[in-house]
Design a protein around this motif. Structure first.
Motif, PDB file in Angstrom:
ATOM      1  N   ARG A  63      55.312  76.825  67.348  1.00  0.00           N
ATOM      2  CA  ARG A  63      54.762  76.756  65.992  1.00  0.00           C
ATOM      3  C   ARG A  63      53.249  76.576  66.017  1.00  0.00           C
ATOM      4  O   ARG A  63      52.509  77.309  65.338  1.00  0.00           O
ATOM      5  N   VAL A  64      52.778  75.615  66.811  1.00  0.00           N
ATOM      6  CA  VAL A  64      51.338  75.353  66.878  1.00  0.00           C
ATOM      7  C   VAL A  64      50.595  76.571  67.418  1.00  0.00           C
ATOM      8  O   VAL A  64      49.558  76.981  66.884  1.00  0.00           O
ATOM      9  N   ARG A 115      51.527  79.728  67.383  1.00  0.00           N
ATOM     10  CA  ARG A 115      51.582  80.833  66.416  1.00  0.00           C
ATOM     11  C   ARG A 115      50.578  80.616  65.286  1.00  0.00           C
ATOM     12  O   ARG A 115      49.891  81.543  64.863  1.00  0.00           O
ATOM     13  N   GLU A 116      50.481  79.379  64.801  1.00  0.00           N
ATOM     14  CA  GLU A 116      49.509  79.080  63.744  1.00  0.00           C
ATOM     15  C   GLU A 116      48.085  79.318  64.215  1.00  0.00           C
ATOM     16  O   GLU A 116      47.247  79.851  63.477  1.00  0.00           O
ATOM     17  N   GLN A 117      47.785  78.946  65.452  1.00  0.00           N
ATOM     18  CA  GLN A 117      46.426  79.096  65.961  1.00  0.00           C
ATOM     19  C   GLN A 117      46.053  80.563  66.176  1.00  0.00           C
ATOM     20  O   GLN A 117      44.932  80.971  65.893  1.00  0.00           O
ATOM     21  N   THR A 167      47.417  83.136  64.552  1.00  0.00           N
ATOM     22  CA  THR A 167      47.321  83.759  63.230  1.00  0.00           C
ATOM     23  C   THR A 167      46.026  83.379  62.527  1.00  0.00           C
ATOM     24  O   THR A 167      45.388  84.218  61.880  1.00  0.00           O
ATOM     25  N   GLY A 168      45.610  82.119  62.654  1.00  0.00           N
ATOM     26  CA  GLY A 168      44.422  81.657  61.925  1.00  0.00           C
ATOM     27  C   GLY A 168      43.191  81.509  62.785  1.00  0.00           C
ATOM     28  O   GLY A 168      42.318  80.687  62.474  1.00  0.00           O
ATOM     29  N   GLU A 176      41.914  71.923  67.179  1.00  0.00           N
ATOM     30  CA  GLU A 176      43.106  72.707  67.482  1.00  0.00           C
ATOM     31  C   GLU A 176      43.511  72.568  68.944  1.00  0.00           C
ATOM     32  O   GLU A 176      44.695  72.580  69.277  1.00  0.00           O
TER      33      GLU A 176
END
Length: 447
Positions: A195-196, A198-200, A202-203, A216
């Motif tokens: 999750r972490v 994927r978020e990083q 993507t953003g 991050e």
């Protein structure tokens, strides 16, 4: 859950599994027969100086060994084919079930967890299936057969096996019992790392724009350390298992040699029988080690099976109507009539009392701050979510009374981040105008 899942997906490969069982029976029987032949060579050939008997029995041992090798290789091939086929079918069904989910179900599980369940979790169950098909047949036959043959060749010292096998089984049970919660924690922390990460990814532009790289990095470090701690906990228990098996095995061998030596001295056991007994002890302990290895994998695979079944057993909140209605007006007419949407468990609705109509050939702008429900409102139109109140009509018909596939086929979406899900740039541009010429496509691209 694990047994249910394996039964569900291995039934299709019943003929392969039957072949594996038959081959493993022959291979294990051959393995159990070899120490007896070796004992005969020592007692009847070497002790009596009968070279002919040694050569004939040795040739028979070579033939039995060849049969064992061929059957074992064939059993592993068929077993792997069945298990890998079951894993392929499992991933296929998971992917199709996830594709049926609405945004509500995807949000409930989370994209990182769904990725882990479709890849890592299936891989763990598949690996257990490969080992089970081969070991689950071999280990019991080898263990029980080894005890029986050991009692047959050296009955006076067979009581050592009666004591050693239960002690080994209880020791393994205590270790494995502590591994189950540790494996569950490890799978959850793999989800968190995914999750972490994927978020990083993507953003990444936003992270750089606001100079949040250090934050991050620390955030990923925390998730990574939690996974490392859980993995180390499992690793320590795994590392304890094999030394425990070897300790009990070596103590058993010492007892067999000690009491067997006295039995040989008083003539109740022959030297060849003692040698065979040692071989059977090793085979029995090997069978227990194989079963322990399988039992070590079972807790993690069991947790993974629960997570896979949770996805497979979840039905989408967006259902197709029993009888779909056809649109009665222009498909471009979208009408919101006192629409409300509330997420499960939320204290307040995201959308409440929304009413407006978009006419063909017009543009409607949905304006609002972050979190005001703009994306949620748009997701209601193709039924990625279903309204919890009011009526949403497309083409004059409630979207809940339309076939979702036909409804979505008439909707084009331009995402904020452009990407091609399928087709080419040209086919995507022609979605709004199938008869557009190449010159018109270039004009659109220029704009």
């Amino acid at each position: 859950m694990l047994i249910r899942l394996l039964r569900m997906y291995l039934t299709k490969y019943r003929s392969l599994i039957i072949a594996v069982i038959a081959l493993q029976l022959v291979a294990t029987a051959a393995m159990l027969y070899l120490p007896t032949l070796n004992a005969d060579i020592i007692d009847r050939g070497v002790a009596a100086g009968d070279t002919g008997y040694i050569l004939s029995t040795g040739g028979w041992m070579l033939l039995v060994s060849l049969v064992q090798i061929v059957c074992s290789v064939a059993a592993m091939y068929f077993g792997a084919k069945a298990a890998l086929g079951a894993g392929r079918d499992m991933r296929h069904d998971l992917l199709h079930r996830v594709n049926e989910f609405s945004a509500r179900e995807v949000g409930r599980f989370g994209a990182p967890s769904l990725i882990t369940r479709t890849t890592n979790d299936v891989q763990q169950v598949q690996l257990l299936a490969v080992m089970s098909i081969s070991i689950l047949v071999t280990a019991p036959i080898m263990g029980i057969g080894g005890i029986a043959m050991g009692m047959h060749v050296a009955l006076p010292i067979s009581w050592v096996l009666v004591v050693a096998v239960p002690v080994l089984g209880i020791t393994m049970g205590l270790i494995i019992g502590r591994m189950i919660p540790a494996f569950r924690s490890m799978q959850e922390r793999i989800d968190n790392v995914n999750r972490v990460m994927r978020e990083q990814i993507t953003g990444i532009r936003v992270v750089r724009a606001f100079v949040r790289e250090r934050y991050e990095t620390q955030r990923f470090g925390v998730a990574n350390d939690e996974l490392a701690d859980a993995t180390l906990k499992v690793g320590r228990m795994t590392a304890l298992m094999f030394p425990a098996v070897m300790l009990i095995t070596n103590l058993t061998l010492i007892a067999v040699l000690w009491f067997g030596g006295h039995a040989v001295d008083d003539g109740s056991v022959e030297i060849g029988s003692l040698t065979a007994m040692i071989s059977y002890v090793m085979q029995i302990m090997m069978s227990v080690m194989m079963a322990s290895f399988l039992a070590m994998m079972a807790p993690r695979a069991g947790v993974c099976a629960e997570r896979i079944c949770e996805v497979l057993d979840t039905e989408s909140s967006v259902h197709s109507p029993a009888v779909a209605e056809e649109q009665t007006a222009d498909a471009a007419i979208v009408e919101f009539d006192d629409v409300e949407f509330r997420y499960p468990g939320a204290a307040e609705p995201v959308l409440c009392g929304v009413s407006f109509t978009t006419a063909p050939g017009t543009t409607t702008a949905i304006v609002g701050s972050t979190g005001s429900g703009k994306t949620t409102l748009v997701n209601l139109i193709p039924r990625l979510l279903d309204t919890t109140g009011g009526v949403l009509r497309v083409g004059g018909v409630d979207v809940r009374d339309q076939d979702p596939d036909l409804l979505r086929a008439g909707i084009g979406v331009v995402p904020q981040r452009p990407y091609l899900f399928s087709g080419t740039v040209a086919t995507n541009l022609r979605h709004g105008r199938p008869d557009a010429t190449d010159d018109e496509l270039w004009e659109a691209l220029t704009v």
